[in-house]
Design an enzyme around this catalytic site. Structure first.
Site, short mmCIF file in Angstrom:
data_model
loop_
_atom_site.label_atom_id
_atom_site.label_comp_id
_atom_site.label_asym_id
_atom_site.label_seq_id
_atom_site.Cartn_x
_atom_site.Cartn_y
_atom_site.Cartn_z
N HIS A 100 33.42 -7.69 67.39
CA HIS A 100 34.24 -8.64 66.63
C HIS A 100 33.58 -8.88 65.27
CE1 HIS A 100 36.28 -12.34 65.47
NE2 HIS A 100 37.22 -12.04 66.36
N GLU A 149 41.55 -5.68 63.23
CA GLU A 149 41.41 -7.07 62.81
C GLU A 149 40.82 -7.14 61.40
OE1 GLU A 149 41.42 -9.97 66.38
OE2 GLU A 149 39.39 -9.61 65.70
N GLY A 155 41.55 -16.09 61.26
CA GLY A 155 41.46 -17.55 61.17
C GLY A 155 41.86 -18.12 59.81
N SER A 187 45.48 -14.14 62.60
CA SER A 187 46.48 -15.17 62.30
C SER A 187 47.84 -14.90 62.94
CB SER A 187 46.62 -15.34 60.78
OG SER A 187 45.38 -15.77 60.21
C1 PEP Z 1 40.14 -13.29 66.34
O1 PEP Z 1 39.16 -13.97 66.05
O2 PEP Z 1 40.03 -12.30 67.09
C2 PEP Z 1 41.42 -13.69 65.79
C3 PEP Z 1 42.39 -12.83 65.81
O3 PEP Z 1 41.48 -14.94 65.27
P1 PEP Z 1 42.77 -15.70 64.68
O4 PEP Z 1 43.94 -15.38 65.58
O5 PEP Z 1 42.41 -17.12 64.69
O6 PEP Z 1 43.00 -15.15 63.31
#
Ligand code: PEP
Length: 227
Positions: A100, A149, A155, A187
């Protein structure tokens, strides 16, 4: 409505949130509302502290909900203070989020360490869910489930476009094989989930903030149910 051909992964990443009581409350709200649909794969990645109780509650409730960890050790069992080895996790989890961006940034994890974690996961029958921040990031051998991601979207309330996420997924599948399942994270909410899930190369979501709210998480599942 009956589900379609592709798997839809809906994976909650609670990060460092929820007491055991809060975790159990979430399971008792979400569990009964998950449709029993073959291609719908719902996973909750709780903190290490709540894993055991979450797993127990899911078993007792017979909910179609699987359990994952947010990390595991790059080492096996032994003298590694503070680490949690895959061998110790395997009775509790079927999945582990690895690489991550928050771990890469805050704990200086690099591709080499993430590859070692993937080996540990695979040796212990835990499916690694490797997070890549772009198509150039290495997916270690043996990984069949990847989360795209982009860091700008984590976030922030500023998701990538569904079209770009689909394009990145397409590049990753070209590179690593069409059997690679690529999910999107960054998000995701019940408001935008549908626009991503209709993309042909996307097989679901990794969800941070919106997964903390049980009712919002259920709404996201419902948005994806028919696919
Ligand atoms: C994450 O941290 O894997 C993530 C997708 O966070 P968010 O949905 O809050 O953007």
């Amino acid at each position: 409505m009956a589900g379609g051909e592709k798997n839809i992964w809906i994976i909650a990443n609670w990060k460092s949130n929820k007491t055991i009581a809060e975790a159990l409350d979430w399971v008792s709200t979400v569990g009964p509302q998950i449709p029993k649909q073959e291609n719908l794969k719902v996973v909750v990645c709780s903190t290490f502290t709540a894993l055991s109780e979450v797993k127990k509650a899911i078993t007792v409730g017979n909910f179609p909900l699987m359990v994952g960890s947010q990390d595991l050790s790059s080492f096996g069992v032994g003298a590694y203070t503070g680490e949690v080895a895959a061998e110790l996790l395997k009775d509790l989890v079927g999945f582990s989020i690895l690489g991550h961006s928050e771990r890469r940034q805050n704990f200086k994890e690099d591709d080499e360490m993430i590859a070692k974690k993937v080996v540990q996961a695979l040796q212990n029958n835990i499916t690694p869910l490797v997070c890549v921040q772009g198509p150039e990031i290495l997916v270690p051998g043996g990984c069949k489930l990847v989360a795209y991601e982009p860091t700008f979207a984590i976030g922030t309330g500023n998701p990538d476009t569904p079209e770009n996420a689909n394009q990145v997924a397409s590049i990753l599948k070209e590179k690593y094989g069409q059997d690679l399942e690529v999910i999107y994270g960054g998000s995701v909410t019940s408001q935008n989930a549908k626009s991503f899930i209709v993309q042909p190369n996307l097989a679901g979501f990794l969800i941070g903030k919106a997964s903390l709210d049980a009712m919002e998480f259920v709404k996201i599942i419902k948005e994806c149910e028919e696919f």
